[in-house]
Motif scaffolding. Structure first.
Motif, PDB file in Angstrom:
ATOM      1  N   ARG A   1     -44.153 -14.175  -9.797  1.00  0.00           N
ATOM      2  CA  ARG A   1     -44.431 -15.581  -9.515  1.00  0.00           C
ATOM      3  C   ARG A   1     -45.592 -15.713  -8.533  1.00  0.00           C
ATOM      4  O   ARG A   1     -45.672 -14.995  -7.537  1.00  0.00           O
ATOM      5  CB  ARG A   1     -43.190 -16.242  -8.919  1.00  0.00           C
ATOM      6  CG  ARG A   1     -43.377 -17.732  -8.620  1.00  0.00           C
ATOM      7  CD  ARG A   1     -42.094 -18.363  -8.094  1.00  0.00           C
ATOM      8  NE  ARG A   1     -41.796 -17.931  -6.736  1.00  0.00           N
ATOM      9  CZ  ARG A   1     -40.749 -17.188  -6.383  1.00  0.00           C
ATOM     10  NH1 ARG A   1     -39.902 -16.762  -7.311  1.00  0.00           N
ATOM     11  NH2 ARG A   1     -40.544 -16.844  -5.135  1.00  0.00           N
ATOM     12  N   ILE A   2     -46.487 -16.630  -8.845  1.00  0.00           N
ATOM     13  CA  ILE A   2     -47.543 -17.023  -7.918  1.00  0.00           C
ATOM     14  C   ILE A   2     -47.230 -18.429  -7.428  1.00  0.00           C
ATOM     15  O   ILE A   2     -46.995 -19.335  -8.233  1.00  0.00           O
ATOM     16  CB  ILE A   2     -48.937 -17.019  -8.596  1.00  0.00           C
ATOM     17  CG1 ILE A   2     -49.371 -15.599  -8.923  1.00  0.00           C
ATOM     18  CG2 ILE A   2     -49.980 -17.688  -7.706  1.00  0.00           C
ATOM     19  CD1 ILE A   2     -49.728 -14.767  -7.703  1.00  0.00           C
ATOM     20  N   THR A   3     -47.209 -18.614  -6.113  1.00  0.00           N
ATOM     21  CA  THR A   3     -46.918 -19.925  -5.525  1.00  0.00           C
ATOM     22  C   THR A   3     -48.107 -20.375  -4.697  1.00  0.00           C
ATOM     23  O   THR A   3     -48.622 -19.617  -3.868  1.00  0.00           O
ATOM     24  CB  THR A   3     -45.663 -19.849  -4.630  1.00  0.00           C
ATOM     25  OG1 THR A   3     -44.570 -19.331  -5.386  1.00  0.00           O
ATOM     26  CG2 THR A   3     -45.299 -21.223  -4.090  1.00  0.00           C
TER      27      THR A   3
ATOM     28  N   ALA B   1     -53.768 -22.737  -9.251  1.00  0.00           N
ATOM     29  CA  ALA B   1     -52.730 -22.656 -10.293  1.00  0.00           C
ATOM     30  C   ALA B   1     -53.348 -22.816 -11.681  1.00  0.00           C
ATOM     31  O   ALA B   1     -53.005 -22.077 -12.615  1.00  0.00           O
ATOM     32  CB  ALA B   1     -51.663 -23.724 -10.041  1.00  0.00           C
ATOM     33  N   ARG B   2     -54.269 -23.787 -11.836  1.00  0.00           N
ATOM     34  CA  ARG B   2     -54.913 -24.004 -13.142  1.00  0.00           C
ATOM     35  C   ARG B   2     -55.744 -22.794 -13.555  1.00  0.00           C
ATOM     36  O   ARG B   2     -55.732 -22.376 -14.715  1.00  0.00           O
ATOM     37  CB  ARG B   2     -55.808 -25.250 -13.085  1.00  0.00           C
ATOM     38  CG  ARG B   2     -55.057 -26.569 -13.137  1.00  0.00           C
ATOM     39  CD  ARG B   2     -56.017 -27.716 -13.436  1.00  0.00           C
ATOM     40  NE  ARG B   2     -57.037 -27.837 -12.404  1.00  0.00           N
ATOM     41  CZ  ARG B   2     -56.929 -28.606 -11.320  1.00  0.00           C
ATOM     42  NH1 ARG B   2     -55.821 -29.321 -11.141  1.00  0.00           N
ATOM     43  NH2 ARG B   2     -57.911 -28.669 -10.449  1.00  0.00           N
ATOM     44  N   LEU B   3     -56.497 -22.232 -12.579  1.00  0.00           N
ATOM     45  CA  LEU B   3     -57.331 -21.072 -12.885  1.00  0.00           C
ATOM     46  C   LEU B   3     -56.474 -19.887 -13.317  1.00  0.00           C
ATOM     47  O   LEU B   3     -56.784 -19.198 -14.297  1.00  0.00           O
ATOM     48  CB  LEU B   3     -58.168 -20.699 -11.649  1.00  0.00           C
ATOM     49  CG  LEU B   3     -59.090 -19.476 -11.793  1.00  0.00           C
ATOM     50  CD1 LEU B   3     -60.171 -19.742 -12.840  1.00  0.00           C
ATOM     51  CD2 LEU B   3     -59.713 -19.110 -10.448  1.00  0.00           C
TER      52      LEU B   3
ATOM     53  N   HIS C   1     -48.826 -16.917 -22.258  1.00  0.00           N
ATOM     54  CA  HIS C   1     -48.553 -18.347 -22.077  1.00  0.00           C
ATOM     55  C   HIS C   1     -47.432 -18.477 -21.054  1.00  0.00           C
ATOM     56  O   HIS C   1     -46.259 -18.254 -21.358  1.00  0.00           O
ATOM     57  CB  HIS C   1     -48.167 -18.987 -23.417  1.00  0.00           C
ATOM     58  CG  HIS C   1     -49.263 -18.915 -24.427  1.00  0.00           C
ATOM     59  ND1 HIS C   1     -50.135 -19.948 -24.667  1.00  0.00           N
ATOM     60  CD2 HIS C   1     -49.670 -17.898 -25.251  1.00  0.00           C
ATOM     61  CE1 HIS C   1     -51.009 -19.598 -25.585  1.00  0.00           C
ATOM     62  NE2 HIS C   1     -50.743 -18.355 -25.961  1.00  0.00           N
ATOM     63  N   THR C   2     -47.794 -18.840 -19.855  1.00  0.00           N
ATOM     64  CA  THR C   2     -46.834 -18.836 -18.742  1.00  0.00           C
ATOM     65  C   THR C   2     -46.141 -20.176 -18.598  1.00  0.00           C
ATOM     66  O   THR C   2     -46.483 -21.160 -19.261  1.00  0.00           O
ATOM     67  CB  THR C   2     -47.566 -18.526 -17.423  1.00  0.00           C
ATOM     68  OG1 THR C   2     -48.522 -19.568 -17.189  1.00  0.00           O
ATOM     69  CG2 THR C   2     -48.273 -17.204 -17.480  1.00  0.00           C
ATOM     70  N   ARG C   3     -45.191 -20.197 -17.673  1.00  0.00           N
ATOM     71  CA  ARG C   3     -44.550 -21.446 -17.283  1.00  0.00           C
ATOM     72  C   ARG C   3     -45.190 -21.923 -15.981  1.00  0.00           C
ATOM     73  O   ARG C   3     -45.404 -21.148 -15.052  1.00  0.00           O
ATOM     74  CB  ARG C   3     -43.057 -21.227 -17.067  1.00  0.00           C
ATOM     75  CG  ARG C   3     -42.302 -20.865 -18.325  1.00  0.00           C
ATOM     76  CD  ARG C   3     -40.800 -21.095 -18.142  1.00  0.00           C
ATOM     77  NE  ARG C   3     -40.266 -20.350 -17.012  1.00  0.00           N
ATOM     78  CZ  ARG C   3     -39.781 -19.105 -17.108  1.00  0.00           C
ATOM     79  NH1 ARG C   3     -39.814 -18.475 -18.269  1.00  0.00           N
ATOM     80  NH2 ARG C   3     -39.288 -18.512 -16.051  1.00  0.00           N
TER      81      ARG C   3
ATOM     82  N   VAL D   1     -46.584 -20.491 -10.886  1.00  0.00           N
ATOM     83  CA  VAL D   1     -46.862 -19.910 -12.199  1.00  0.00           C
ATOM     84  C   VAL D   1     -45.964 -18.694 -12.341  1.00  0.00           C
ATOM     85  O   VAL D   1     -46.054 -17.759 -11.540  1.00  0.00           O
ATOM     86  CB  VAL D   1     -48.343 -19.516 -12.338  1.00  0.00           C
ATOM     87  CG1 VAL D   1     -48.614 -18.954 -13.725  1.00  0.00           C
ATOM     88  CG2 VAL D   1     -49.246 -20.717 -12.067  1.00  0.00           C
ATOM     89  N   VAL D   2     -45.102 -18.704 -13.336  1.00  0.00           N
ATOM     90  CA  VAL D   2     -44.096 -17.650 -13.486  1.00  0.00           C
ATOM     91  C   VAL D   2     -44.371 -16.856 -14.758  1.00  0.00           C
ATOM     92  O   VAL D   2     -44.591 -17.425 -15.833  1.00  0.00           O
ATOM     93  CB  VAL D   2     -42.677 -18.248 -13.542  1.00  0.00           C
ATOM     94  CG1 VAL D   2     -41.637 -17.132 -13.695  1.00  0.00           C
ATOM     95  CG2 VAL D   2     -42.404 -19.073 -12.286  1.00  0.00           C
ATOM     96  N   ILE D   3     -44.353 -15.519 -14.630  1.00  0.00           N
ATOM     97  CA  ILE D   3     -44.514 -14.628 -15.782  1.00  0.00           C
ATOM     98  C   ILE D   3     -43.251 -13.775 -15.880  1.00  0.00           C
ATOM     99  O   ILE D   3     -42.893 -13.089 -14.919  1.00  0.00           O
ATOM    100  CB  ILE D   3     -45.739 -13.708 -15.635  1.00  0.00           C
ATOM    101  CG1 ILE D   3     -46.948 -14.491 -15.112  1.00  0.00           C
ATOM    102  CG2 ILE D   3     -46.087 -13.052 -16.958  1.00  0.00           C
ATOM    103  CD1 ILE D   3     -48.109 -13.599 -14.719  1.00  0.00           C
TER     104      ILE D   3
END
Length: 317
Positions: free
Chosen positions: A47-49, A56-58, A70-72, A89-91
């Protein structure tokens, strides 16, 4: 908006990346600001916070366009007083997170055991472009820059000493002198010289912010120069006024005790001028004499007058 946020917004507009550049940038962001978790069935989530929507968009766009992931993307409100949005952004395992982390030099595999790579894999920073992309990712993930109106300070906050030292070495390949310090449980790579911060902004492609910082540096330097000149002029004026007051007091003492007529003519002439024109400079007093006398000559005569006054003061004691 803070200066640091403006720099990150500008950097996030660099979206035309090659695959190696994208890999370098993602690796840095994920190492600096990512969180790795294991589920109960030994699945991996990453996860990136961030509070920066541009980051986040980049991150989301690069994963999709370069790695077909295709992440959440989740958004929630911060618990802080400002109530800013927090973007996550969660992978997950089923999205291919294990392969991605291995490819980006974050995870390794030794005899079937998952290992963590705390350095910077050489293959990620082989070219000039990928090196710059990696440093850019490090700044997006954990970097900040102070308001240059107040101070010059740029830093990357990391969570591992080995990684901080590796990042510092990478930055210093550009003839910079970043250093590493520990701050509580974090390790900070920092630069404190305005010129070096300008160089780093150039490296990460923040050219508009670079020009803004340079303008601020020029204005600050001009203000400092003006202040130095004013302080110097004020000090010189104060010194001149104090000397004139002291000289007039000495002349009046001589006049009271023995009379100015007891002085040699050259001293008497300058003494009378000093009393009559207490605000004039030594040069201006010298020009009033007949014949005119230079500044050093006037100063010499007034020193002799002060010496006579000092001797009279000693006799009074």
């Amino acid at each position: 908006m803070s200066f640091s946020s403006k720099v990150k917004e500008e950097v996030c507009r660099h979206t035309n990346l090659s695959k190696p550049e994208a890999a370098a940038l993602l690796s840095a962001i994920m190492k600096v600001s990512g969180t790795l978790t294991f589920t109960s069935n030994r699945q991996i989530n990453f996860r990136i916070t961030t509070e920066n929507a541009g980051i986040a968009r980049l991150f989301f766009k690069i994963l999709k366009s370069h790695f077909n992931i295709h992440t959440r993307l989740m958004v929630k409100k911060s618990n802080s007083l400002k109530k800013n949005n927090i973007y996550m952004v969660v992978i997950s395992e089923d999205m291919g997170v294990r392969e991605l982390l291995t490819q980006l030099g974050i995870l390794g595999d030794e005899k079937g055991m998952i290992t963590f790579d705390y350095g910077i894999r050489d293959s990620l920073v082989e070219t000039e472009e990928s090196k710059r992309a990696y440093i850019r990712g490090g700044f997006l993930g954990g970097g900040s820059i102070s308001n240059p109106e107040k101070t010059y300070h740029l830093e990357f906050v990391t969570h591992d000493l080995e990684y901080a030292e590796a990042l510092s070495r990478l930055i210093n390949t550009y003839d910079l002198t970043s250093k590493v310090i520990q701050r509580k449980s974090s390790f900070v790579v920092y630069l404190k010289e305005g010129e070096q911060i300008v160089d780093l902004l150039n490296i990460i492609g923040a050219h508009s912010s670079l020009l803004e910082l340079e303008n601020i540096r020029i204005m600050k330097e001009m203000r400092n120069n003006v202040n130095r000149l004013v302080n110097c002029e004020t000090a010189n004026l104060s010194k001149t006024v104090n000397a004139a007051v002291r000289q007039v007091e000495s002349i009046k003492l001589i006049q009271k005790e023995i009379g100015l007529n007891r002085l040699p003519k050259n001293l008497r002439d300058i003494a009378e001028l000093r009393v009559n024109y207490p605000d004039e400079s030594l040069k201006e007093l010298g020009e009033m004499l007949d014949p005119p006398v230079g500044k050093s000559g006037v100063n010499h005569r007034l020193r002799r007058i002060e010496k006579i006054a000092d001797e009279l003061r000693k006799e009074e004691r």
